[in-house]
Design a protein around this motif. Structure first.
Motif, PDB file in Angstrom:
ATOM      1  N   THR A 460      15.237 -15.610  30.178  1.00 26.02           N
ATOM      2  CA  THR A 460      15.987 -16.752  29.700  1.00 26.02           C
ATOM      3  C   THR A 460      16.588 -16.808  28.359  1.00 26.02           C
ATOM      4  O   THR A 460      17.871 -16.743  27.963  1.00 26.02           O
ATOM      5  CB  THR A 460      15.348 -17.922  30.273  1.00 26.02           C
ATOM      6  N   LEU A 461      15.594 -16.632  27.355  1.00 22.73           N
ATOM      7  CA  LEU A 461      15.835 -16.833  25.946  1.00 22.73           C
ATOM      8  C   LEU A 461      16.775 -15.613  25.478  1.00 22.73           C
ATOM      9  O   LEU A 461      17.889 -15.863  24.810  1.00 22.73           O
ATOM     10  CB  LEU A 461      14.386 -16.719  25.132  1.00 22.73           C
ATOM     11  N   THR A 462      16.468 -14.488  26.053  1.00 26.95           N
ATOM     12  CA  THR A 462      17.331 -13.224  25.662  1.00 26.95           C
ATOM     13  C   THR A 462      18.525 -13.480  26.001  1.00 26.95           C
ATOM     14  O   THR A 462      19.735 -13.148  25.511  1.00 26.95           O
ATOM     15  CB  THR A 462      16.542 -12.051  26.318  1.00 26.95           C
ATOM     16  N   GLY A 463      18.788 -13.624  27.366  1.00 24.29           N
ATOM     17  CA  GLY A 463      20.155 -13.960  28.002  1.00 24.29           C
ATOM     18  C   GLY A 463      20.820 -14.990  27.393  1.00 24.29           C
ATOM     19  O   GLY A 463      22.036 -14.678  27.110  1.00 24.29           O
ATOM     20  N   ASN A 468      25.535 -15.995  23.368  1.00 24.24           N
ATOM     21  CA  ASN A 468      26.002 -17.125  22.291  1.00 24.24           C
ATOM     22  C   ASN A 468      26.083 -18.369  22.643  1.00 24.24           C
ATOM     23  O   ASN A 468      26.890 -19.202  22.225  1.00 24.24           O
ATOM     24  CB  ASN A 468      27.514 -16.612  21.654  1.00 24.24           C
ATOM     25  N   GLN A 469      24.856 -18.752  23.366  1.00 26.38           N
ATOM     26  CA  GLN A 469      24.658 -20.135  23.715  1.00 26.38           C
ATOM     27  C   GLN A 469      23.321 -20.790  23.230  1.00 26.38           C
ATOM     28  O   GLN A 469      22.550 -21.204  24.191  1.00 26.38           O
ATOM     29  CB  GLN A 469      24.830 -20.398  25.128  1.00 26.38           C
ATOM     30  N   PRO A 477      20.477 -27.082  26.860  1.00 28.80           N
ATOM     31  CA  PRO A 477      20.828 -27.163  28.205  1.00 28.80           C
ATOM     32  C   PRO A 477      19.615 -26.453  29.013  1.00 28.80           C
ATOM     33  O   PRO A 477      19.421 -26.673  30.128  1.00 28.80           O
ATOM     34  CB  PRO A 477      22.291 -26.986  28.675  1.00 28.80           C
ATOM     35  N   PHE A 478      19.249 -25.245  28.310  1.00 28.08           N
ATOM     36  CA  PHE A 478      18.467 -24.170  29.208  1.00 28.08           C
ATOM     37  C   PHE A 478      17.131 -24.422  28.730  1.00 28.08           C
ATOM     38  O   PHE A 478      15.995 -23.627  29.190  1.00 28.08           O
ATOM     39  CB  PHE A 478      19.065 -22.996  28.871  1.00 28.08           C
ATOM     40  N   ALA A 479      16.778 -25.557  28.059  1.00 30.65           N
ATOM     41  CA  ALA A 479      15.335 -25.914  27.660  1.00 30.65           C
ATOM     42  C   ALA A 479      14.741 -24.649  26.923  1.00 30.65           C
ATOM     43  O   ALA A 479      13.662 -24.255  27.170  1.00 30.65           O
ATOM     44  CB  ALA A 479      14.385 -26.228  28.701  1.00 30.65           C
ATOM     45  N   GLU A 517      26.525  -7.163  30.000  1.00 29.61           N
ATOM     46  CA  GLU A 517      26.758  -7.060  28.422  1.00 29.61           C
ATOM     47  C   GLU A 517      26.390  -8.277  27.899  1.00 29.61           C
ATOM     48  O   GLU A 517      26.796  -9.197  28.295  1.00 29.61           O
ATOM     49  CB  GLU A 517      28.336  -6.785  28.691  1.00 29.61           C
ATOM     50  N   LEU A 518      25.444  -8.024  26.696  1.00 32.66           N
ATOM     51  CA  LEU A 518      25.292  -9.321  25.912  1.00 32.66           C
ATOM     52  C   LEU A 518      26.198  -9.336  24.786  1.00 32.66           C
ATOM     53  O   LEU A 518      26.059  -8.437  23.736  1.00 32.66           O
ATOM     54  CB  LEU A 518      23.720  -9.287  25.557  1.00 32.66           C
ATOM     55  N   PRO A 519      27.065 -10.256  24.473  1.00 33.17           N
ATOM     56  CA  PRO A 519      28.076 -10.209  23.398  1.00 33.17           C
ATOM     57  C   PRO A 519      27.406 -10.405  21.969  1.00 33.17           C
ATOM     58  O   PRO A 519      28.197  -9.872  21.027  1.00 33.17           O
ATOM     59  CB  PRO A 519      29.222 -11.281  23.696  1.00 33.17           C
ATOM     60  N   ALA A 520      26.312 -11.146  21.937  1.00 33.41           N
ATOM     61  CA  ALA A 520      25.552 -11.349  20.809  1.00 33.41           C
ATOM     62  C   ALA A 520      24.537 -10.137  20.495  1.00 33.41           C
ATOM     63  O   ALA A 520      23.383 -10.651  19.832  1.00 33.41           O
ATOM     64  CB  ALA A 520      25.143 -12.625  20.605  1.00 33.41           C
ATOM     65  N   SER A 521      24.723  -8.967  20.913  1.00 33.33           N
ATOM     66  CA  SER A 521      23.549  -8.019  20.881  1.00 33.33           C
ATOM     67  C   SER A 521      23.250  -7.677  19.609  1.00 33.33           C
ATOM     68  O   SER A 521      22.356  -7.049  19.362  1.00 33.33           O
ATOM     69  CB  SER A 521      24.094  -6.923  21.794  1.00 33.33           C
TER      70      SER A 521
END
Length: 696
Positions: A460-463, A468-469, A477-479, A517-521
């Protein structure tokens, strides 16, 4: 100054039970703060909260504000009068603004000259004049998400209001609030004493309601009574009541005249998992459950009635009739769920979105399984069990039981996994994946559970960071902060040799394998690592470890939480040694010297032939000896032992700085001494940057 007791009570329809305590506290705080702002002193206060009322009794409240001395400085005397001594426009304007003549103004001598001054005594207002506004402001500021209107009234509140009491001793404070005219009349219990009760004096309020109104107005007293009587009822039935504090608050907020009673249900329902029965009793009926000496659920419940019935058996029978279909529903959900395996349920997760950019919950279980197996392998566990637990970890989310009782997620997974014949360690992990659920909660009991719990949170942290959230301010919001603390706790307290950098990189690979794809990779691993390690700051603050200790370790960014924690403990212990201050100061000095050296290439080794001073020779010998001495401790991560062994360097280092000119004119000698200091600093940097222990 005379004093009187002040009472305010707002009578309403039944207030939201889960919000009553919060509303009462805010109501009280708002009025008390208002009194203080108005400079009205008092001897004490007592707040009251019941289903149909919010009230506050302020004892010994001053009946008027104290008189205030006013003083305003005007223009300088030189500018206030012309050459003939006549007042200027500046003086006249200042006098006029204060409602007096120039002749009534005084002069004040200061080191910078004389000034015109207006002085007066402003009489304090009567408390009765101030109270309506203070109470109104408090009511307006209550934490009410959505206010309502009723009838033709334009007043708004959380529930319709029916009466308002405002008394100073026995005198009514004449006002209108929320469309209600103030008075001295309250109302008793809706059933036992549904009548108007006249309050002759503010101090009589609680006693009057108790004796004539059948209302226990004090929330805390009512709560204590319920807790005591519930325990007594349970003991009489041969069991022990399990009292959830939040449920106790809610039941207290539902009753004005609490009467706990014991009922029972069919033993056949005990075939359903106890957690499901308990959730049904708590969520729907607000019942307390009972356990036997072995901690097993008993077929009894305790309800708290708001009336004192002449024949309590009728009340009990009514509750028994109500609970039966509720428990039957739970049994139906359980029996229905068992007809579908967790493996089959997993397929139903494919259309369930985890996060729009990160795929479905099914995709997430794939990534969790992959990462959990990696973690288990790193720690010498059973990767195949961790992988299986990861695959099934969210399968109970679409079960009938969890859809009805979301708080049972994971718990029901464990039961259904056992019914499906999954390995016991896998079943336990299906529940333990959510641990720790809150601060101080228990941790997973086995490595498989730990692996899945860590994998879920890291994924969850990585995603979320990857799209970028990240958390911002109070929004999370995702604790992710809670998830991070959970990961750190599991790794540290379970003494796992896991590297966060490796876990994050493996999680990123999991997303790549799915084509996500992770935009903030770019720089993502270091960004998440920084965020996670920073959570340690509050952790150690709670343990009363100085911020300097945390910063000294954080400077090195050790990415293994257990290793990080060992360093913190070692540096904290070192910081309390007599030698610590001098050695940290010396390291600070060396750090500054290195910084000023800039791009100058400093050798890693020292040249004994360039040492002319005895003090530098002694330091070189001591450093060489210490390097050999602490090496075994460093290799075994016995950082406390290493730091303790380095402490005796204090006198040798002090002597070096006293006797040796570091910045010698000869460049070769200067560089050699720099190299010596570099070795000194390097010895400590194996553990932490102790130069940061210096507060200034």
């Amino acid at each position: 100054m005379s004093k009187q007791d002040f009472l305010v009570e707002l009578g309403t329809e039944e207030l939201p039970p889960k919000a009553l305590k919060k509303l009462s506290a805010a109501f009280t705080d708002g009025i008390i703060d208002g009194l203080k702002d108005a400079q009205l002193s008092f001897d004490g206060f007592e707040s009251f909260a019941a289903p149909r009322r919010l009230a506050l009794l302020v004892k010994g409240l001053e009946t008027a504000q104290p008189d205030q001395k006013l003083e305003r400085r005007g223009p300088a005397v030189k500018a206030a009068f012309d050459a003939e001594g006549n007042p200027t426009r500046a003086a006249e304007g200042f006098a006029r603004s204060n409602g007096v003549t120039v002749e009534q103004l005084e002069q004040q001598e200061t080191p910078k000259g004389a000034w015109l001054v207006f002085r007066a005594i402003q009489p304090g207002l009567q408390t009765k004049e101030l109270l309506p506004e203070i109470v109104s402001r408090s009511l307006a500021a209550l934490p009410i998400p959505k206010r309502m209107r009723w009838g033709a009234s334009r007043a708004e509140f959380v529930r319709p209001v029916h009466w308002l009491v405002m008394l100073m001793d026995s005198e009514v404070v004449d006002c209108e609030i929320l469309g209600l005219k103030s008075g001295n009349t309250t109302r008793g219990h809706r059933f036992h004493a549904n009548k108007a009760l006249t309050i002759n004096a503010a101090a009589d309020y609680q006693k009057l309601l108790l004796e004539e109104g059948k209302v226990v107005a004090d929330f805390a007293a009512r709560r204590r009574t319920i807790k005591t009587k519930v325990n007594e009822v349970a003991a009489a039935a041969g069991g022990t009541a399990v009292i959830d504090e939040d449920l106790l608050d809610e039941v207290t907020a539902l009753n004005e005249w609490p009467v706990p009673l014991s009922g029972q249900f069919d033993k056949a329902f005990l075939e359903v998992p106890a957690e499901a029965l308990i959730s049904s009793m708590k969520a729907h009926q607000k019942y307390f459950h009972m356990v036997d000496a072995e901690g097993q659920l008993m077929p009894y419940f305790i309800t708290v009635s708001n009336i004192e019935s002449l024949d309590p058996t009728h009340v009990v029978e009514g509750n028994e009739k109500v609970i039966r279909p509720r428990l039957a529903d739970a049994r139906f959900f359980f029996d229905t769920d068992k007809k579908t395996t967790l493996e089959a349920r997993r397929e139903n997760l494919k259309p369930v979105v985890f996060q729009q950019q990160l795929g479905s919950v099914y995709d997430k279980t794939d990534r969790i399984a992959r990462l959990a197996a990696f973690i288990a392998e790193q720690e010498g566990g059973q990767p195949e069990l961790a992988k299986r637990a990861g695959e099934l970890c969210k399968s109970d989310l679409n079960s009938e039981m969890v859809l009805e009782f979301p708080e049972l997620q994971g718990i029901m997974g464990q039961y259904y996994g056992a019914f499906d014949g999954e390995a016991e360690e896998v079943c336990v992990a299906l529940n333990e994946q959510y641990m720790p659920r809150f601060a101080g909660d228990e941790l997973p009991s086995n490595l498989t559970g730990s692996a899945v719990a860590i994998a879920d949170k890291i994924d969850t942290l990585t995603g979320i960071f990857g799209i970028n959230q990240p958390p911002s301010g109070s929004k999370d919001p995702f604790a992710l902060r809670r998830a991070t603390l959970g990961v750190l706790r599991i790794i540290v307290e379970k003494k796992l040799d896991l590297d966060l950098r490796d876990l994050i990189n493996h999680a990123i690979e999991g997303y790549k394998a799915q084509g996500v794809e992770l935009p903030a990779s770019e720089g993502l691993t270091e960004t998440i690592l920084e965020f996670m390690l920073e959570r340690f700051r509050a952790w150690y603050q709670d343990e009363n470890i100085p911020a300097e200790v945390f910063l000294s370790v954080m400077a090195l960014k050790p990415s293994q939480p257990f290793d990080f924690n060992q360093r913190i403990k070692a540096v904290h212990a070192f910081s309390q040694l007599a030698e610590a201050d001098a050695l940290s100061a010396a390291n600070k000095r060396v750090s500054n010297i290195m910084a000023k050296a800039g791009d100058l290439l400093i050798p890693d080794s020292v040249d004994a032939g360039l040492m002319s001073e005895e003090a530098e020779q002694v330091l070189a010998k001591a450093l060489a000896d210490k390097k050999v001495e602490v090496q075994p401790a460093l290799e075994q991560r016995q950082y406390s032992q290493a730091m303790e062994n380095l402490a005796p360097l204090k006198d040798i280092v002090d002597n070096f700085f006293d006797k040796v000119l570091v910045n010698a004119e000869d460049e070769a000698i200067r560089l050699n001494r720099y190299a010596l200091l570099k070795q000194l600093r390097s010895l400590f940097l194996h553990v932490a940057d102790i130069s940061l222990l210096q507060k200034s």
